[in-house]
Design an enzyme around this catalytic site. Structure first.
Site, short mmCIF file in Angstrom:
data_model
loop_
_atom_site.label_atom_id
_atom_site.label_comp_id
_atom_site.label_asym_id
_atom_site.label_seq_id
_atom_site.Cartn_x
_atom_site.Cartn_y
_atom_site.Cartn_z
N TYR A 91 44.09 17.94 -5.32
CA TYR A 91 44.18 19.17 -6.11
C TYR A 91 43.54 20.33 -5.35
CZ TYR A 91 42.97 22.64 -9.60
OH TYR A 91 42.82 23.83 -10.26
N GLU A 146 43.65 24.69 -18.78
CA GLU A 146 42.32 25.32 -18.82
C GLU A 146 41.82 25.45 -20.26
OE1 GLU A 146 40.46 25.77 -16.29
OE2 GLU A 146 41.80 25.93 -14.58
N TRP A 201 36.81 19.57 -15.73
CA TRP A 201 38.14 19.74 -15.18
C TRP A 201 38.69 18.41 -14.70
CZ3 TRP A 201 42.20 22.37 -15.71
CH2 TRP A 201 43.21 22.36 -14.76
#
Length: 184
Positions: A18, A40, A48
């Protein structure tokens, strides 16, 4: 030769991939921008990493983040999503996603694309910071404050300044790769 990355992503290969392939790279297409807004907003109050691990589940549950379809979801669909163990089952966040999809479409009508709207906050090009350490990377900025405030006025939910700053990082509106990171 060792590859130097921002320290936050060294947990595992998913995080490194990522970081190397997405984080901080400018995104101008509305589909991907919406995907990150959804992810988000679900991340608020969580890590996250948790969201990234569930990303494919979110993609399936929310029909590839198709905001046109999501804007039409009803109570039956909310109940279906509340039964999906593969995503974060938070009724307020699911409802916010539906409302945010509706508001997303309104902004597209007003500006032509959501990308045009959101990138206007940074003058159409990425802000490139030069942090030397992770401690120098902010959680918010004046721009994320202003963008979050404008989104709230427009009716968006679960997109406060911290969430918006993370979104700006994810979509390359701001580049916070450390100066010695290979992605800088």
């Amino acid at each position: 030769m060792e590859i130097i990355r921002c320290g936050w992503c060294e947990k595992d290969d998913l995080y490194r991939k990522y970081h190397d392939e997405e984080w901080g790279k400018p995104v101008y297409d509305d589909d991907t921008i919406f995907e990150f807004l959804v992810l988000e907003s679900f991340q608020a109050g969580l890590s996250w990493y948790t969201i990234l691990n569930k990303r494919e589940n979110f993609r399936k549950a929310f029909e590839d983040f198709n905001y046109r379809k999501i804007a039409e979801y009803n109570e039956d669909k909310i109940e279906e999503l509340m039964q999906n163990a593969g995503i974060i089952r938070n009724r307020m966040k699911i409802s916010a996603t539906i409302g945010n999809a509706q508001k997303f479409l309104e902004i597209q009508k007003e500006f032509g694309t959501f990308s045009t709207y959101i990138w206007n906050f940074v003058g159409g090009k990425p802000i490139v910071n030069q942090p030397k350490t992770l401690k120098e990377v902010p959680a918010t900025s004046e721009i994320s404050d202003a963008l979050a405030k404008d989104l709230k006025i427009r009716g968006f939910k679960f997109l406060g300044s911290t969430v918006i700053y993370a979104h700006m990082q994810a979509t390359g509106m701001v580049c916070d790769h450390l100066v010695d990171c290979h992605c800088k």
